[in-house]
Design an enzyme around this catalytic site. Sequence first.
Site, PDB file in Angstrom:
ATOM      1  N   ASP A  19       5.076   1.643   1.241  1.00  0.00           N
ATOM      2  CA  ASP A  19       6.068   2.669   1.409  1.00  0.00           C
ATOM      3  C   ASP A  19       6.208   2.815   2.702  1.00  0.00           C
ATOM      4  OD1 ASP A  19       8.145   4.189   0.309  1.00  0.00           O
ATOM      5  OD2 ASP A  19       7.044   6.038   0.344  1.00  0.00           O
ATOM      6  N   HIS A  20       7.460   2.735   3.494  1.00  0.00           N
ATOM      7  CA  HIS A  20       7.950   2.895   4.802  1.00  0.00           C
ATOM      8  C   HIS A  20       6.757   2.197   5.908  1.00  0.00           C
ATOM      9  CE1 HIS A  20      10.795   6.080   4.120  1.00  0.00           C
ATOM     10  NE2 HIS A  20       9.973   6.302   3.079  1.00  0.00           N
ATOM     11  N   GLU A  34      15.392   0.052   4.622  1.00  0.00           N
ATOM     12  CA  GLU A  34      15.957   1.573   4.751  1.00  0.00           C
ATOM     13  C   GLU A  34      16.876   1.711   5.909  1.00  0.00           C
ATOM     14  OE1 GLU A  34      14.617   6.171   5.321  1.00  0.00           O
ATOM     15  OE2 GLU A  34      13.678   4.828   3.909  1.00  0.00           O
ATOM     16  N   ASP A  80      10.895   0.197   6.943  1.00  0.00           N
ATOM     17  CA  ASP A  80      11.739   1.110   7.363  1.00  0.00           C
ATOM     18  C   ASP A  80      12.268   0.844   8.840  1.00  0.00           C
ATOM     19  OD1 ASP A  80      12.963   3.291   8.157  1.00  0.00           O
ATOM     20  OD2 ASP A  80      11.199   4.972   7.223  1.00  0.00           O
TER      21      ASP A  80
END
Length: 139
Positions: free
Chosen positions: A82-83, A134, A104
């Site tokens: 995540d990210h 993102e 991201d």
Amino acid sequence: MTIATLSEVLQPALKQGYAVAGLVTLGWEDMRAYVAAAEAENVPVILQAGPSCREHTPLPVLGAMFRHLAENACVPVVAHLDHGYTTEECRTAIDSGFTSVMFDGSRTPLQQNIDDTAAIAEMAHAAGVSCEGEIGFVG
């Protein structure tokens, strides 16, 4: 059940109208608890290694932990970065057994973000890994 990609758990959820929990992990204890809860409810789960988790545990260790839990679970388990903020971080996650990466690039100019996301998506898909990107900022 074996480890699953994000696409493998989200496509059925989309078609059948249900949600899949994406849970940010901080350590072994909560990873185990999340998988146990998913098994108790007989639902898939997305284990997410966010930036806070990665401050304390290297990606290769997290990948091994996620995969161990998934290989012994009776429900699908996604190992999700995540990210990820760099191409190298995403590459390391893929090489460490993650089945899903989120790049991201929201802190970079839009065109650079698009170009970097496309390159990471190509790398991820070549390895059979789901990828998302993102754009912008969610407060």
